[in-house]
Structure formats: C-alpha cells, structure tokens
Design a protein around this motif. Structure first.
Motif, PDB file in Angstrom:
ATOM      1  N   CYS A  30      -2.543   2.229  -5.641  1.00 19.87           N
ATOM      2  CA  CYS A  30      -1.602   3.402  -5.416  1.00 19.87           C
ATOM      3  C   CYS A  30      -1.803   4.564  -6.227  1.00 19.87           C
ATOM      4  O   CYS A  30      -2.625   4.410  -7.224  1.00 19.87           O
ATOM      5  CB  CYS A  30      -0.378   2.703  -5.798  1.00 19.87           C
ATOM      6  SG  CYS A  30       0.107   1.273  -5.049  1.00 19.87           S
ATOM      7  N   GLU A  31      -1.385   5.669  -5.760  1.00 21.35           N
ATOM      8  CA  GLU A  31      -1.552   6.909  -6.661  1.00 21.35           C
ATOM      9  C   GLU A  31      -0.856   6.893  -7.965  1.00 21.35           C
ATOM     10  O   GLU A  31      -1.180   7.033  -8.992  1.00 21.35           O
ATOM     11  CB  GLU A  31      -1.197   8.208  -5.692  1.00 21.35           C
ATOM     12  CG  GLU A  31      -1.884   8.333  -4.542  1.00 21.35           C
ATOM     13  CD  GLU A  31      -1.340   9.730  -3.637  1.00 21.35           C
ATOM     14  OE1 GLU A  31      -0.347  10.153  -4.206  1.00 21.35           O
ATOM     15  OE2 GLU A  31      -2.012   9.687  -2.507  1.00 21.35           O
ATOM     16  N   LEU A  59       0.733  -1.230  -0.032  1.00 24.26           N
ATOM     17  CA  LEU A  59       0.185   0.163   0.042  1.00 24.26           C
ATOM     18  C   LEU A  59       0.836   1.160  -0.022  1.00 24.26           C
ATOM     19  O   LEU A  59       0.845   2.187   0.611  1.00 24.26           O
ATOM     20  CB  LEU A  59      -0.859  -0.046   1.213  1.00 24.26           C
ATOM     21  CG  LEU A  59      -2.209  -0.838   1.224  1.00 24.26           C
ATOM     22  CD1 LEU A  59      -2.765  -0.956   2.249  1.00 24.26           C
ATOM     23  CD2 LEU A  59      -3.001  -0.773   0.018  1.00 24.26           C
ATOM     24  N   GLU A  60       1.955   1.208  -0.782  1.00 24.91           N
ATOM     25  CA  GLU A  60       2.870   2.433  -0.988  1.00 24.91           C
ATOM     26  C   GLU A  60       2.407   3.254  -2.371  1.00 24.91           C
ATOM     27  O   GLU A  60       2.150   2.467  -3.417  1.00 24.91           O
ATOM     28  CB  GLU A  60       4.228   1.915  -1.144  1.00 24.91           C
ATOM     29  CG  GLU A  60       4.513   1.344   0.356  1.00 24.91           C
ATOM     30  CD  GLU A  60       4.978   2.336   1.240  1.00 24.91           C
ATOM     31  OE1 GLU A  60       5.166   3.503   1.076  1.00 24.91           O
ATOM     32  OE2 GLU A  60       4.824   2.487   2.593  1.00 24.91           O
ATOM     33  N   PRO A  61       2.497   4.391  -2.611  1.00 27.18           N
ATOM     34  CA  PRO A  61       2.462   5.229  -3.756  1.00 27.18           C
ATOM     35  C   PRO A  61       3.737   5.003  -4.758  1.00 27.18           C
ATOM     36  O   PRO A  61       3.373   4.924  -6.181  1.00 27.18           O
ATOM     37  CB  PRO A  61       2.432   6.562  -3.351  1.00 27.18           C
ATOM     38  CG  PRO A  61       3.298   6.602  -1.964  1.00 27.18           C
ATOM     39  CD  PRO A  61       2.935   5.352  -1.525  1.00 27.18           C
ATOM     40  N   LYS A  62       4.713   4.569  -4.263  1.00 24.68           N
ATOM     41  CA  LYS A  62       5.907   3.989  -5.308  1.00 24.68           C
ATOM     42  C   LYS A  62       6.222   2.845  -4.865  1.00 24.68           C
ATOM     43  O   LYS A  62       6.815   2.540  -3.800  1.00 24.68           O
ATOM     44  CB  LYS A  62       6.917   5.021  -5.238  1.00 24.68           C
ATOM     45  CG  LYS A  62       6.276   6.496  -5.938  1.00 24.68           C
ATOM     46  CD  LYS A  62       7.904   7.243  -5.783  1.00 24.68           C
ATOM     47  CE  LYS A  62       7.174   8.773  -6.448  1.00 24.68           C
ATOM     48  NZ  LYS A  62       8.276   9.762  -6.584  1.00 24.68           N
ATOM     49  N   VAL A  63       6.520   1.722  -5.856  1.00 20.26           N
ATOM     50  CA  VAL A  63       6.901   0.351  -5.523  1.00 20.26           C
ATOM     51  C   VAL A  63       7.834   0.034  -6.644  1.00 20.26           C
ATOM     52  O   VAL A  63       7.679   0.334  -7.764  1.00 20.26           O
ATOM     53  CB  VAL A  63       5.581  -0.494  -5.601  1.00 20.26           C
ATOM     54  CG1 VAL A  63       5.877  -2.063  -5.538  1.00 20.26           C
ATOM     55  CG2 VAL A  63       4.635  -0.223  -4.503  1.00 20.26           C
ATOM     56  N   TYR A  76       9.033  -3.645  -3.256  1.00 22.97           N
ATOM     57  CA  TYR A  76       9.808  -2.629  -2.258  1.00 22.97           C
ATOM     58  C   TYR A  76       9.270  -1.539  -2.195  1.00 22.97           C
ATOM     59  O   TYR A  76       8.684  -1.106  -3.319  1.00 22.97           O
ATOM     60  CB  TYR A  76      11.358  -2.752  -2.688  1.00 22.97           C
ATOM     61  CG  TYR A  76      12.218  -3.785  -2.439  1.00 22.97           C
ATOM     62  CD1 TYR A  76      12.861  -4.276  -1.487  1.00 22.97           C
ATOM     63  CD2 TYR A  76      12.351  -4.756  -3.630  1.00 22.97           C
ATOM     64  CE1 TYR A  76      13.862  -5.286  -1.399  1.00 22.97           C
ATOM     65  CE2 TYR A  76      13.127  -5.977  -3.585  1.00 22.97           C
ATOM     66  CZ  TYR A  76      13.783  -6.215  -2.311  1.00 22.97           C
ATOM     67  OH  TYR A  76      14.659  -7.244  -2.280  1.00 22.97           O
ATOM     68  N   ASN A  77       9.137  -0.682  -1.037  1.00 23.45           N
ATOM     69  CA  ASN A  77       8.735   0.715  -1.180  1.00 23.45           C
ATOM     70  C   ASN A  77       9.981   1.509  -1.704  1.00 23.45           C
ATOM     71  O   ASN A  77      10.851   1.026  -2.191  1.00 23.45           O
ATOM     72  CB  ASN A  77       8.298   0.968   0.151  1.00 23.45           C
ATOM     73  CG  ASN A  77       9.554   1.208   1.084  1.00 23.45           C
ATOM     74  OD1 ASN A  77      10.409   0.603   1.002  1.00 23.45           O
ATOM     75  ND2 ASN A  77       9.327   1.938   2.113  1.00 23.45           N
TER      76      ASN A  77
END
Length: 217
Positions: free
Chosen positions: A154-155, A124-128, A175-176
């Motif tokens: 994600c955004e 649940l991160e905006p950048k992966v 990974y975040n």
C-alpha cells in the motif's frame, strides 16, 4: 243315479289328484327357485365378505408400509443428527485448540503476521483499518511483517481502530477506507471457511462414502 254319482266321484278324484300334482309341481319349482336364490345370495355375500377382508388386508399392509417408512425416516434422522453432533464436537474441539493457540504469544504472533499479510494482499487498498482484540493491539503494531506489508503493498496504511467488535474471537478483521470492503481473518472465520470447504472430505473420512451420491463435485 248310481252311475251319475260314481262319475262325479271319479271326476272329483281326478281334479283332486291333478290339483295335488300341480301343487307338488309348484312346491318343487318354488323350492328350486328358493335354492337358486339362496345360493345366489350366499355367493353374493361371500364375495362381499371376501372383498371386505381383501380391502382390510390391503389397508393393514399399507399401514405397515407407512409405519415402516416412518420408522426408517426416524432412524435416518437420528443417524444424521448423531453425525452432525459428532462433527459439531470436532469443530468445538478445533475451536478450543485455536483458543489455546491464541494464549501462546510466540505462536500467536507468527500467526497474526500471516493473517495481516494475507488480509493486505486481499484488500490491496491504500488505507486499511485493522480491528483486533484489545490485548492483540501491541502484537499487531510491533509486527515487522505489518510494517513490511505497509511499504510494499500500500502507499500508506491507516490503522484507525484497534477495538475488536467481539473480543472473544482471536485474529483480525481488515476494512478499506469507507468500511464497505471487509476481510475477516479471525480464527473463527478461518475455521468456518476450512470446515465448509473440507466438510465432504471430513464426512467421507468419518462415515465413509455416501452410496447414494451420484456426483462428487
């Protein structure tokens, strides 16, 4: 003079008789004391011999118990090793089946969709960052499920690296942005996780319930 001579002879005979009786008495007493002392010594040595052999018998019995315990422990270790070897063979067989699954493009593509979806929902991160095998990059990129997840969860999702750290493993890692949070969804890691969670059930299925186990959680 004759009378005096006879009297002396009687006196000497009396003294000699008394001396003989005294000597016999001393001999008898000495013999008695000797027999008593001999009996005491024999009894003492007999007790010592009995104690010695009793001690030896206990030592032998103790050695038997130790040897038996060692043999039982060795047998138990052999049984445990045989069980571990069997479980290792099962896991190796499962790994081989997973490797074969990764060679089937249709099945493997659908599996990757699920692994990517689960990984995004876990982060649940905006950048992966998604890392995968080099030969899986196209499957990950063209996955319709991946595009759908990028919009809903994600955004924005930034996939910056497609080179997987160990090209022998199928699946993905996520990974975040700063790389501090990692979700490992390789087939190997999922198999290890499942094996760890199901190991008690697997052992019961293969070898039966452990009679010495008191707690089942």
């Amino acid at each position: 003079r004759v009378w005096v001579h006879v009297d002396i002879k009687h006196m000497m005979a009396f003294i000699e008789q008394e001396a003989n009786e005294k000597a016999e008495e001393i001999d008898a007493k000495a013999e008695e004391e000797f027999n008593i002392e001999k009996g005491r010594l024999v009894q003492t040595q007999r007790l010592k011999i009995m104690e010695y052999y009793e001690k030896k018998e206990k030592q032998i019995e103790q050695q038997k118990k130790i040897q038996m315990s060692n043999l039982m422990n060795q047998a138990r270790l052999k049984v445990l090793k045989a069980r571990d070897d069997m479980i290792s063979e099962l896991l190796n067989e499962a790994r081989q089946r997973l490797a074969n699954l990764a060679k089937d493009p249709a099945k493997y593509s659908g599996l990757l969709d699920g692994l990517v979806l689960q990984g995004f929902y876990q982060l649940l991160e905006p950048k992966v960052t998604v890392r995968c095998r080099k030969q899986d990059v196209q499957l990950v990129q063209v996955s319709n499920l991946l595009i759908c997840v990028c919009v809903r969860v994600c955004e924005s999702v930034l996939i910056v690296n497609y080179k997987y750290c160990n090209t022998s493993l199928s699946g993905i890692e996520l990974y975040n942005a700063d790389g501090k949070i990692k979700v490992s969804n390789t087939l190997e890691s999922r198999l290890d996780l499942m094996a760890q969670q199901m190991m008690p059930e697997v052992r019961v299925a293969l070898f039966g319930a452990n009679p010495n186990r008191k707690f089942m959680d």
